[in-house]
Design a protein around this motif. Structure first.
Motif, short mmCIF file in Angstrom:
data_model
loop_
_atom_site.label_atom_id
_atom_site.label_comp_id
_atom_site.label_asym_id
_atom_site.label_seq_id
_atom_site.Cartn_x
_atom_site.Cartn_y
_atom_site.Cartn_z
N GLY A 145 68.35 25.86 64.20
CA GLY A 145 68.13 26.18 62.80
C GLY A 145 68.42 27.64 62.50
N VAL A 146 68.66 27.87 61.21
CA VAL A 146 68.93 29.22 60.71
C VAL A 146 68.04 29.42 59.48
N PHE A 147 67.49 30.62 59.33
CA PHE A 147 66.62 30.95 58.21
C PHE A 147 67.35 30.70 56.88
N TYR A 148 66.75 29.88 56.03
CA TYR A 148 67.39 29.44 54.80
C TYR A 148 67.73 30.60 53.85
N ALA A 149 66.93 31.68 53.89
CA ALA A 149 67.12 32.80 52.96
C ALA A 149 67.77 33.99 53.64
N ASP A 150 68.54 33.75 54.67
CA ASP A 150 69.23 34.83 55.38
C ASP A 150 70.13 35.57 54.39
N PRO A 151 69.93 36.89 54.23
CA PRO A 151 70.75 37.65 53.26
C PRO A 151 72.24 37.63 53.61
N LEU A 152 72.56 37.50 54.87
CA LEU A 152 73.97 37.44 55.29
C LEU A 152 74.67 36.22 54.68
N LEU A 153 73.94 35.10 54.57
CA LEU A 153 74.52 33.87 54.02
C LEU A 153 74.55 33.91 52.49
N ASN A 154 73.62 34.63 51.88
CA ASN A 154 73.59 34.83 50.43
C ASN A 154 73.66 33.51 49.64
N ILE A 155 72.82 32.56 50.02
CA ILE A 155 72.79 31.25 49.36
C ILE A 155 71.87 31.31 48.15
N ASP A 156 72.37 30.88 47.01
CA ASP A 156 71.54 30.77 45.81
C ASP A 156 70.92 29.38 45.80
N TRP A 157 69.63 29.31 46.13
CA TRP A 157 68.93 28.03 46.22
C TRP A 157 68.47 27.51 44.85
N ILE A 158 68.71 28.26 43.80
CA ILE A 158 68.39 27.91 42.42
C ILE A 158 66.87 27.94 42.14
N ILE A 159 66.06 27.60 43.11
CA ILE A 159 64.60 27.55 42.95
C ILE A 159 64.05 28.98 42.98
N ASN A 160 63.20 29.34 42.00
CA ASN A 160 62.55 30.65 42.00
C ASN A 160 61.73 30.80 43.27
N GLU A 161 61.72 32.01 43.81
CA GLU A 161 61.04 32.25 45.08
C GLU A 161 59.58 31.80 45.06
N GLU A 162 58.87 32.04 43.97
CA GLU A 162 57.45 31.66 43.90
C GLU A 162 57.24 30.15 43.84
N ASP A 163 58.29 29.38 43.53
CA ASP A 163 58.19 27.92 43.45
C ASP A 163 58.67 27.22 44.72
N ARG A 164 59.16 27.98 45.69
CA ARG A 164 59.71 27.39 46.91
C ARG A 164 58.61 26.88 47.83
N VAL A 165 58.83 25.69 48.37
CA VAL A 165 57.92 25.10 49.35
C VAL A 165 58.73 24.91 50.63
N VAL A 166 58.38 25.71 51.65
CA VAL A 166 59.17 25.73 52.88
C VAL A 166 58.22 25.59 54.07
N ALA A 167 58.56 24.72 54.99
CA ALA A 167 57.74 24.52 56.19
C ALA A 167 57.69 25.80 57.03
N LYS A 168 56.56 26.03 57.67
CA LYS A 168 56.41 27.21 58.52
C LYS A 168 57.50 27.28 59.57
N LYS A 169 57.85 26.14 60.16
CA LYS A 169 58.89 26.16 61.21
C LYS A 169 60.23 26.64 60.64
N ASP A 170 60.50 26.38 59.37
CA ASP A 170 61.75 26.85 58.76
C ASP A 170 61.67 28.33 58.39
N LEU A 171 60.49 28.82 58.09
CA LEU A 171 60.31 30.24 57.79
C LEU A 171 60.47 31.09 59.05
N ASP A 172 60.23 30.48 60.21
CA ASP A 172 60.30 31.21 61.49
C ASP A 172 61.67 31.15 62.16
N LEU A 173 62.65 30.53 61.52
CA LEU A 173 63.97 30.40 62.14
C LEU A 173 64.69 31.76 62.18
#
Length: 182
Positions: A145-173
């Protein structure tokens, strides 16, 4: 089935042929021979997976590595998601590049993701049911896995940061440059 877009080599955004009448609609969601005729790829899907998520859920970015790598054909059965892939094929001209597309129950688009890509999605509707076919069996020890919000990838997830629901395991990638190629 027709190709709408080809974002990377061996990756296809597909639109099914839909028959509609007063009763509703019908479409063939997968046919091995038609898929091969349209894409030139022969595949044998061995596992189907389905998930249900609420608005703001981000799943990913995930992949299977080595002999357990998986190609996937993904679609949305209910709701809408932003589907995201990142090319992690070492030596590929699109290595490290991402592609995002909205998949929904309304547009019925399908995305074929070849082996060697990280994959994730964000739920844009109140809820979503996500379905994917895999050409290899899941193996926990081959999970990457790779961290979904990696600045190098610069992915616009469309969802506001305060509304994001992300599993702990994905936050630790790890970040892409630390764990990039598959």
């Amino acid at each position: 089935m027709e190709i709408i877009e080809r974002p990377f080599d061996d990756c296809f955004l597909l639109k099914p042929f839909i028959i509609e009448d007063e009763r509703g609609y019908f479409f063939e969601s997968f046919n091995t021979q038609k898929f091969k005729d349209v894409t030139g790829i022969s595949t044998n899907f061995v596992q189907d997976n389905q998930s249900y998520s609420s608005y703001g859920v981000i799943r990913g970015l995930h992949a299977q590595a080595n002999e357990f790598a998986q190609a996937k054909l993904v679609r949305v059965l209910q709701g809408e998601v932003l589907d995201v892939i990142v090319d992690a094929r070492k030596g590929s001209p699109s290595f490290g590049k991402s592609y995002s597309v909205k998949l929904s129950a309304d547009n019925k688009f399908q995305l074929f993701i070849p082996r060697g890509f990280y994959h994730g999605f964000a739920v844009l509707s109140e809820t979503a049911e996500f379905f994917y076919k895999c050409d290899n069996f899941y193996n926990k020890s081959s999970e990457r896995g790779v961290f979904y919000a990696d600045p190098l990838l610069n992915i616009d997830w469309i969802i506001n940061e305060e509304d994001r629901v992300v599993a702990k395991k994905d936050l630790d990638l790890s970040h892409f440059n630390e764990n990039s190629s598959l």
